[in-house]
Design an enzyme around this catalytic site. Structure first.
Site, PDB file in Angstrom:
ATOM      1  N   HIS A 117      -4.554   2.617   2.823  1.00 49.00           N
ATOM      2  CA  HIS A 117      -3.521   1.760   3.404  1.00 49.00           C
ATOM      3  C   HIS A 117      -2.182   1.875   2.691  1.00 49.00           C
ATOM      4  O   HIS A 117      -2.102   1.999   1.472  1.00 49.00           O
ATOM      5  CB  HIS A 117      -3.990   0.298   3.381  1.00 49.00           C
ATOM      6  CG  HIS A 117      -4.369  -0.196   2.009  1.00 49.00           C
ATOM      7  ND1 HIS A 117      -3.443  -0.696   1.128  1.00 49.00           N
ATOM      8  CD2 HIS A 117      -5.568  -0.256   1.384  1.00 49.00           C
ATOM      9  CE1 HIS A 117      -4.053  -1.061   0.015  1.00 49.00           C
ATOM     10  NE2 HIS A 117      -5.334  -0.804   0.142  1.00 49.00           N
ATOM     11  N   ASP A 118      -1.124   1.859   3.494  1.00 51.13           N
ATOM     12  CA  ASP A 118       0.263   1.780   3.021  1.00 51.13           C
ATOM     13  C   ASP A 118       0.734   3.026   2.278  1.00 51.13           C
ATOM     14  O   ASP A 118       1.789   2.995   1.628  1.00 51.13           O
ATOM     15  CB  ASP A 118       0.474   0.541   2.140  1.00 51.13           C
ATOM     16  CG  ASP A 118       0.067  -0.744   2.847  1.00 51.13           C
ATOM     17  OD1 ASP A 118       0.707  -1.089   3.852  1.00 51.13           O
ATOM     18  OD2 ASP A 118      -0.912  -1.387   2.400  1.00 51.13           O
ATOM     19  N   GLY A 165      -4.524   3.029  -2.248  1.00 55.17           N
ATOM     20  CA  GLY A 165      -3.449   2.443  -1.459  1.00 55.17           C
ATOM     21  C   GLY A 165      -2.078   2.581  -2.099  1.00 55.17           C
ATOM     22  O   GLY A 165      -1.945   2.763  -3.311  1.00 55.17           O
TER      23      GLY A 165
END
Length: 262
Positions: A120-121, A138
């Site tokens: 994520h991200d 992440g």
């Protein structure tokens, strides 16, 4: 549009008429896919995922699935993929989180080999090569023209600068500055990524200045602040051919919060 009869494409998904979808693949309702993209067999593309033109997804990839953050509560965060990327077998690319930018981003012309994981991200730039089994935790940011060796693990919130090269089976727990080749356990800067720079038609003058930057950072005995001042003083050398490269390095160092690979 060439969709195999065994594929399941949600009626709400937005696919260009030229998109190809292979056997037993699944496309979710919030997915948008641009012209010329090919989705192989047994691929799942879900979540709020937007994909550009002329990408290729090989079999058994999982694209846009819920992130692996325990705080995730089903928020409609996103995954955005640019153009002309190749994603090989068994790769996992997850959506973002509301704790950060809410979006995982992949740029253009990236070559992502089998079993890679983009958490994520993450923000992945352009023209990067991720060898088999590269794993991003992440919030990792990767620049352009980066090569990462197989089975490399990258800790959360690390930054990897443009034109860097990371060796096989590395553990990246500090930022990797632009232009550097790093490898070993513990990870260490070894040299300038000369092969990569020459392949990208960097002039001899620019490479010469970048080599001076490397020596100031890693071979001079300077503190980091002293090295940054000495690097800044190189501006204007070789008729200013490398001033953009100097600024790239200084901006990277100024933004580093986790320290750089030494």
């Amino acid at each position: 549009m060439a969709i195999h009869p065994t594929a399941i494409v949600d009626p709400a998904a937005e696919l260009d008429s030229s998109v190809e979808v292979g056997a037993y693949s699944l496309i979710g309702p919030h997915v948008k896919i641009g012209a010329g993209t090919k989705v192989g067999p047994h691929v799942v593309i879900e979540g709020h995922t937007t994909i550009g033109r002329d990408n290729t997804f090989f079999q058994f990839s999982s694209i846009g699935a819920a992130n692996q953050d325990k705080k995730y509560a089903g928020e409609p965060t996103t995954l955005v993929i640019g153009d002309r990327n190749t994603v090989r077998e068994f790769c996992t690319l997850n959506i973002g989180t509301v704790q950060d930018r809410g979006e995982t981003t992949v740029g253009n012309d990236n070559w992502i080999m089998a079993y890679c994981h983009l958490a994520h991200d993450c923000v992945i730039g352009n023209q990067n090569v991720l060898a088999n089994g590269v794993t991003f935790a992440g919030h990792v940011h990767v620049g352009d023209w980066v090569t990462i060796g197989g089975l490399t693990g990258i800790l959360q919130r690390m930054r990897i600068g443009d034109h860097a090269m990371i060796g096989f089976q590395a553990h990246v727990a500090q930022d990797v500055p632009p232009f550097m080749t790093v490898d070993g356990n513990p990870l260490a800067a070894r040299a300038v990524n000369l092969v990569g720079l020459k392949r990208r038609d960097f002039s001899a003058e620019r490479i010469g200045v970048i080599r001076q930057i490397y020596k100031l950072l890693y071979r001079s005995g300077h503190t980091l602040d002293e090295a940054k001042a000495a690097i800044a003083a190189l501006r204007g050398s070789e008729a200013g051919a490398a001033d953009g490269d100097i600024d790239l390095m200084l901006n990277f160092l100024a933004a580093s919060t986790r320290g750089i690979v030494r």
